[in-house]
Design a protein around this motif. Sequence first.
Motif, PDB file in Angstrom:
ATOM      1  N   SER A  73       0.841  -1.192   0.000  1.00 35.12           N
ATOM      2  CA  SER A  73       0.000   0.000   0.000  1.00 35.12           C
ATOM      3  C   SER A  73       0.877   1.243   0.000  1.00 35.12           C
ATOM      4  CB  SER A  73      -0.919   0.007   1.219  1.00 35.12           C
ATOM      5  OG  SER A  73      -1.791  -1.092   1.181  1.00 35.12           O
ATOM      6  N   ALA A  74       0.794   2.018  -1.074  1.00 32.14           N
ATOM      7  CA  ALA A  74       1.564   3.259  -1.169  1.00 32.14           C
ATOM      8  C   ALA A  74       0.736   4.442  -0.709  1.00 32.14           C
ATOM      9  CB  ALA A  74       2.031   3.466  -2.604  1.00 32.14           C
ATOM     10  N   ILE A  75      -0.561   4.416  -1.004  1.00 32.56           N
ATOM     11  CA  ILE A  75      -1.473   5.493  -0.615  1.00 32.56           C
ATOM     12  C   ILE A  75      -2.442   4.948   0.417  1.00 32.56           C
ATOM     13  CG2 ILE A  75      -3.240   7.102  -1.409  1.00 32.56           C
ATOM     14  CD1 ILE A  75      -1.965   6.938  -4.201  1.00 32.56           C
ATOM     15  N   GLU A  76      -2.594   5.688   1.521  1.00 33.37           N
ATOM     16  CA  GLU A  76      -3.519   5.283   2.575  1.00 33.37           C
ATOM     17  C   GLU A  76      -4.418   6.460   2.949  1.00 33.37           C
ATOM     18  OE1 GLU A  76      -3.921   2.439   4.264  1.00 33.37           O
ATOM     19  OE2 GLU A  76      -2.138   1.215   3.842  1.00 33.37           O
ATOM     20  N   ALA A  77      -5.717   6.199   3.042  1.00 31.37           N
ATOM     21  CA  ALA A  77      -6.664   7.185   3.554  1.00 31.37           C
ATOM     22  C   ALA A  77      -7.327   6.592   4.783  1.00 31.37           C
ATOM     23  CB  ALA A  77      -7.708   7.541   2.503  1.00 31.37           C
ATOM     24  N   GLN A  78      -7.383   7.357   5.838  1.00 36.22           N
ATOM     25  CA  GLN A  78      -8.004   6.911   7.079  1.00 36.22           C
ATOM     26  C   GLN A  78      -9.010   7.955   7.549  1.00 36.22           C
ATOM     27  OE1 GLN A  78      -7.686   4.059   8.790  1.00 36.22           O
ATOM     28  NE2 GLN A  78      -6.206   3.177   7.346  1.00 36.22           N
ATOM     29  N   SER A 120      -6.922  11.472   7.551  1.00 37.37           N
ATOM     30  CA  SER A 120      -5.595  11.674   6.962  1.00 37.37           C
ATOM     31  C   SER A 120      -5.475  10.954   5.634  1.00 37.37           C
ATOM     32  CB  SER A 120      -4.510  11.144   7.908  1.00 37.37           C
ATOM     33  OG  SER A 120      -4.638   9.738   8.078  1.00 37.37           O
ATOM     34  N   ALA A 121      -4.534  11.456   4.822  1.00 46.69           N
ATOM     35  CA  ALA A 121      -4.147  10.809   3.576  1.00 46.69           C
ATOM     36  C   ALA A 121      -2.626  10.825   3.525  1.00 46.69           C
ATOM     37  CB  ALA A 121      -4.723  11.544   2.370  1.00 46.69           C
ATOM     38  N   THR A 122      -2.019   9.660   3.312  1.00 44.39           N
ATOM     39  CA  THR A 122      -0.565   9.574   3.334  1.00 44.39           C
ATOM     40  C   THR A 122      -0.041   8.833   2.117  1.00 44.39           C
ATOM     41  OG1 THR A 122      -0.652   7.527   4.651  1.00 44.39           O
ATOM     42  CG2 THR A 122      -0.460   9.609   5.862  1.00 44.39           C
ATOM     43  N   VAL A 123       1.212   9.130   1.782  1.00 43.04           N
ATOM     44  CA  VAL A 123       1.939   8.432   0.722  1.00 43.04           C
ATOM     45  C   VAL A 123       3.175   7.815   1.357  1.00 43.04           C
ATOM     46  CG1 VAL A 123       3.116   8.658  -1.481  1.00 43.04           C
ATOM     47  CG2 VAL A 123       1.121  10.090  -1.000  1.00 43.04           C
ATOM     48  N   GLY A 173       3.281   6.439   4.103  1.00 43.91           N
ATOM     49  CA  GLY A 173       3.230   6.745   5.529  1.00 43.91           C
ATOM     50  C   GLY A 173       3.373   8.205   5.897  1.00 43.91           C
ATOM     51  N   ASP A 174       3.684   9.066   4.928  1.00 44.85           N
ATOM     52  CA  ASP A 174       3.860  10.493   5.210  1.00 44.85           C
ATOM     53  C   ASP A 174       2.805  11.323   4.493  1.00 44.85           C
ATOM     54  OD1 ASP A 174       6.220  10.209   6.747  1.00 44.85           O
ATOM     55  OD2 ASP A 174       7.412  10.038   4.916  1.00 44.85           O
ATOM     56  N   ARG A 175       2.450  12.451   5.089  1.00 44.02           N
ATOM     57  CA  ARG A 175       1.632  13.418   4.361  1.00 44.02           C
ATOM     58  C   ARG A 175       2.450  13.924   3.177  1.00 44.02           C
ATOM     59  NH1 ARG A 175       0.079  18.321   7.688  1.00 44.02           N
ATOM     60  NH2 ARG A 175       2.328  18.259   8.048  1.00 44.02           N
ATOM     61  N   TYR A 176       1.786  14.214   2.092  1.00 41.36           N
ATOM     62  CA  TYR A 176       2.509  14.625   0.894  1.00 41.36           C
ATOM     63  C   TYR A 176       3.387  15.849   1.164  1.00 41.36           C
ATOM     64  CZ  TYR A 176       3.469  15.987  -3.917  1.00 41.36           C
ATOM     65  OH  TYR A 176       4.103  16.324  -5.080  1.00 41.36           O
ATOM     66  N   VAL A 177       2.907  16.776   1.993  1.00 40.03           N
ATOM     67  CA  VAL A 177       3.681  17.993   2.275  1.00 40.03           C
ATOM     68  C   VAL A 177       4.965  17.687   3.031  1.00 40.03           C
ATOM     69  CG1 VAL A 177       1.680  19.520   2.212  1.00 40.03           C
ATOM     70  CG2 VAL A 177       2.321  18.420   4.372  1.00 40.03           C
ATOM     71  N   ASP A 178       5.052  16.504   3.614  1.00 43.67           N
ATOM     72  CA  ASP A 178       6.258  16.121   4.351  1.00 43.67           C
ATOM     73  C   ASP A 178       7.191  15.230   3.544  1.00 43.67           C
ATOM     74  OD1 ASP A 178       5.400  17.501   6.648  1.00 43.67           O
ATOM     75  OD2 ASP A 178       4.191  15.778   7.293  1.00 43.67           O
ATOM     76  N   VAL A 179       6.806  14.895   2.313  1.00 43.71           N
ATOM     77  CA  VAL A 179       7.646  14.046   1.467  1.00 43.71           C
ATOM     78  C   VAL A 179       8.875  14.835   1.034  1.00 43.71           C
ATOM     79  CG1 VAL A 179       7.774  12.817  -0.743  1.00 43.71           C
ATOM     80  CG2 VAL A 179       5.714  12.645   0.669  1.00 43.71           C
ATOM     81  N   ALA A 180      10.060  14.251   1.203  1.00 41.49           N
ATOM     82  CA  ALA A 180      11.310  14.971   0.950  1.00 41.49           C
ATOM     83  C   ALA A 180      11.483  15.339  -0.521  1.00 41.49           C
ATOM     84  CB  ALA A 180      12.489  14.134   1.435  1.00 41.49           C
ATOM     85  N   GLU A 181      11.210  14.407  -1.437  1.00 42.76           N
ATOM     86  CA  GLU A 181      11.357  14.659  -2.864  1.00 42.76           C
ATOM     87  C   GLU A 181      10.027  14.362  -3.564  1.00 42.76           C
ATOM     88  OE1 GLU A 181      15.752  13.878  -4.344  1.00 42.76           O
ATOM     89  OE2 GLU A 181      14.935  12.062  -3.411  1.00 42.76           O
TER      90      GLU A 181
END
Length: 305
Positions: free
Chosen positions: A4-9, A61-64, A66-74
């Motif tokens: 699972s790459a994308i998770e919505a909870q 929440s929605a994560t990619v 495990g992280d929120r998209y705004v927190d993704v480094a690249e």
Amino acid sequence: MGTSAIEAQGLTKHFRHTVAVDDLTFSVESGRVTGFLGPNGAGKTTTMRLILGLDAPSSGSATVFGDRYVDVAEPLRTVGALLNARAVHPSRTAAAHLLCLAQAAGMSARRVDTVLGMVGLSDVAGKKAGTFSLGMSQRLGIAAALLGDPPVLIFDEPVNGLDPEGIRWIRTLMRALAAEGRTVLVSSHLMSEMALTSDHLLVVGRGRLIADSPMTEFIDRHDRRVVRVRTDHERALIPLLSAEGAHVQSEKDGSLTVTGLESGQIGVLAASCRAALAELTPVRGSLEDVFMDVTRDVVDYGVSS
């Protein structure tokens, strides 16, 4: 089974008094194409915007990975997205538009040439984006999504404006990306195309999740079990079928369309009244047929009959 790459909870989004996304919980796995379906106004685009951090959720929440998209480094190397094909400065050439994105992400200019070739725009790389047709703009948007060679791709109505060759191309591309182990989430109103492209379906209506299942399972579970029957003994057979709760419709070609009974049950009833059958054929419903049935009660802009 993929990862699972994308998770919505519990993902929820309110716009004043409107609930656009209502407590969505789902995951999108890698290695397959996941079709994201729903009627107009169902919340598909809003959900994609929430995944990409373009809107903030009211709750959940929605994560990619495990992280929120705004927190993704690249971000461009992690997620490639196409939400609006026309979101390009009209005076920039196709190559200049992609070069700006590449430089901002620290990518080589050679990657621009590569993705232009992948989407078939090499010959018009020097033309201004404002002169592009919708189909060409879609290809440019897809090139931008592929620029960072990301493991996750999100496409909102990517076949809009494409001709038949272009539709086949994007279908082949999405399946190839999934075969490489990438995560592909795509929305579309073209049910016939989704039937050919998607391995798994997420179906929403009025912001709520209606279905989350493999394509074949979704169709099998919600199919109306239609059987085509041909007989010269309609007068004897139809009352028996109706008495068992079946819906029977006479077609112009002389056949009967029977809904609500399996072919075996119809055969037994035909034998009981000695009705010889010239045809007894189960007809599997299409994705479009099943989708229309499942979403009938959650369509905001329907046509009255």
